[in-house]
Motif scaffolding. Structure first.
Motif, short mmCIF file in Angstrom:
data_model
loop_
_atom_site.label_atom_id
_atom_site.label_comp_id
_atom_site.label_asym_id
_atom_site.label_seq_id
_atom_site.Cartn_x
_atom_site.Cartn_y
_atom_site.Cartn_z
N ILE A 44 0.83 -1.21 0.00
CA ILE A 44 0.00 0.00 0.00
C ILE A 44 0.87 1.26 0.00
O ILE A 44 0.60 2.23 -0.71
N ILE A 45 1.95 1.25 0.79
CA ILE A 45 2.85 2.41 0.81
C ILE A 45 3.49 2.63 -0.56
O ILE A 45 3.73 3.77 -0.96
N GLU A 46 3.75 1.55 -1.29
CA GLU A 46 4.28 1.69 -2.65
C GLU A 46 3.30 2.42 -3.57
O GLU A 46 3.70 3.13 -4.50
N GLU A 73 5.32 14.95 10.21
CA GLU A 73 5.81 14.69 8.85
C GLU A 73 7.20 14.06 8.85
O GLU A 73 7.47 13.13 8.07
N LYS A 74 8.07 14.51 9.72
CA LYS A 74 9.44 14.01 9.73
C LYS A 74 9.49 12.51 10.04
O LYS A 74 10.16 11.75 9.33
N THR A 75 8.79 12.09 11.09
CA THR A 75 8.82 10.66 11.45
C THR A 75 8.05 9.83 10.42
O THR A 75 8.42 8.68 10.16
N ALA A 76 7.01 10.40 9.82
CA ALA A 76 6.26 9.68 8.79
C ALA A 76 7.15 9.43 7.57
O ALA A 76 7.17 8.32 7.01
N ARG A 90 10.38 9.25 7.52
CA ARG A 90 11.41 8.27 7.90
C ARG A 90 10.84 6.85 7.84
O ARG A 90 11.49 5.92 7.36
N PHE A 91 9.62 6.68 8.35
CA PHE A 91 8.98 5.37 8.34
C PHE A 91 8.74 4.89 6.91
O PHE A 91 9.05 3.74 6.56
N ILE A 92 8.19 5.76 6.07
CA ILE A 92 7.91 5.38 4.69
C ILE A 92 9.19 4.99 3.95
O ILE A 92 9.22 4.01 3.19
N LYS A 93 10.26 5.72 4.22
CA LYS A 93 11.55 5.41 3.58
C LYS A 93 12.07 4.05 4.05
O LYS A 93 12.66 3.30 3.27
N SER A 132 12.38 2.02 0.36
CA SER A 132 13.53 2.92 0.17
C SER A 132 13.58 3.51 -1.24
O SER A 132 14.25 4.51 -1.48
N ARG A 133 12.85 2.90 -2.18
CA ARG A 133 12.89 3.38 -3.57
C ARG A 133 11.84 4.45 -3.84
O ARG A 133 11.86 5.08 -4.89
N LYS A 134 10.95 4.68 -2.90
CA LYS A 134 9.88 5.66 -3.12
C LYS A 134 10.46 7.07 -3.13
O LYS A 134 11.25 7.44 -2.26
#
Length: 238
Positions: A31-33, A43-46, A48-51, A55-57
């Motif tokens: 889903i994140i992809e 926003e900052k922690t979000a 970081r989590f998504i990355k 990592s390719r997003k």
């Protein structure tokens, strides 16, 4: 549901800093992809989590609405405009599952009011995991959130939860600000009946995880430091 609208995905996050896919299913990564628009507390922690999850997003494609204690109701009303335009969004908590002891519930309510499909994804909930591992009644339970800071009110609240537990055979759960954890153990030992069972579930899913159920009498002889460690407290009086 309005099929022209995008979906609102409720995306769980980690309870600590362990690798995401150790505690989250692959469906979260998928889903994140796909999703670029998020409603988050920070926003900052979000980011970081998504990355960490993908990592390719491209971070430049991500858009965020900020939902926290400073968000005004008139702002929140527009948070799901992206869904109404046909794109799906993700709702992220700072830890655990969105909408559970979390301001995200307001956005989920808004989604239902606007006929937007809500899709909950599987992930860790410290409340559920603490209850699972406590050995206490999982058929009837109540989560009480934070208890009062005032000493007399705190004692009264603890005794009330104990009484309800005994009268209704209902497990009671609550949390405390991590820097006051050691004090709440002391308060529990002073306020509750010696045979009342108490589970302390700390650092759930992390390498430092500590989960133990003892009677109040037994906890009086345990020396444990929970300072600044996230914990759930579970009580039941038989």
């Amino acid at each position: 549901m309005n099929t022209d609208f995008g979906k609102l995905y409720l995306i769980p996050t980690r309870l600590g800093d362990n690798p995401p896919l150790e505690v989250l299913p692959i469906s979260v990564k998928k889903i994140i992809e796909l999703v670029d628009d998020y409603i988050v507390e920070n926003e900052k922690t979000a980011r970081r989590f998504i990355k960490k999850v993908d990592s390719r997003k491209q971070q430049s494609t991500l858009k965020f609405e900020i939902l926290n204690k400073y968000s005004q109701p008139e702002e929140i009303q527009y948070f799901l405009d992206t869904c109404k335009s046909g794109k799906s969004m993700g709702l992220l908590s700072e830890a655990g599952c969105p909408g559970i002891a979390d301001p995200g519930a307001e956005v989920v309510k808004l989604a239902h009011e606007n006929n937007i499909q809500v899709v909950p994804l599987v992930g860790p909930s410290s409340i559920v995991l603490a209850l699972m591992s406590s050995g206490m009644n999982g058929q009837s339970f109540a989560f009480n959130g934070y208890i009062p800071i005032d000493k007399s009110e705190r004692k009264a609240t603890l005794k009330k939860m104990e009484r309800i537990s005994f009268e209704q055979n209902q497990t009671q759960l609550f949390i405390e600000t991590p820097y006051r954890n050691n004090k709440i153990i002391e308060d529990i030992c002073n306020a509750l009946h010696p045979q009342t069972r108490v589970c302390i579930a700390c650092d759930i899913t992390l390498p430092t995880e500590y989960i133990k159920t003892l009677t109040v009498k037994e906890w009086k002889h345990v020396n444990i430091d929970l300072h600044k460690r996230p914990a759930i407290f579970v009580i039941h009086k038989d």
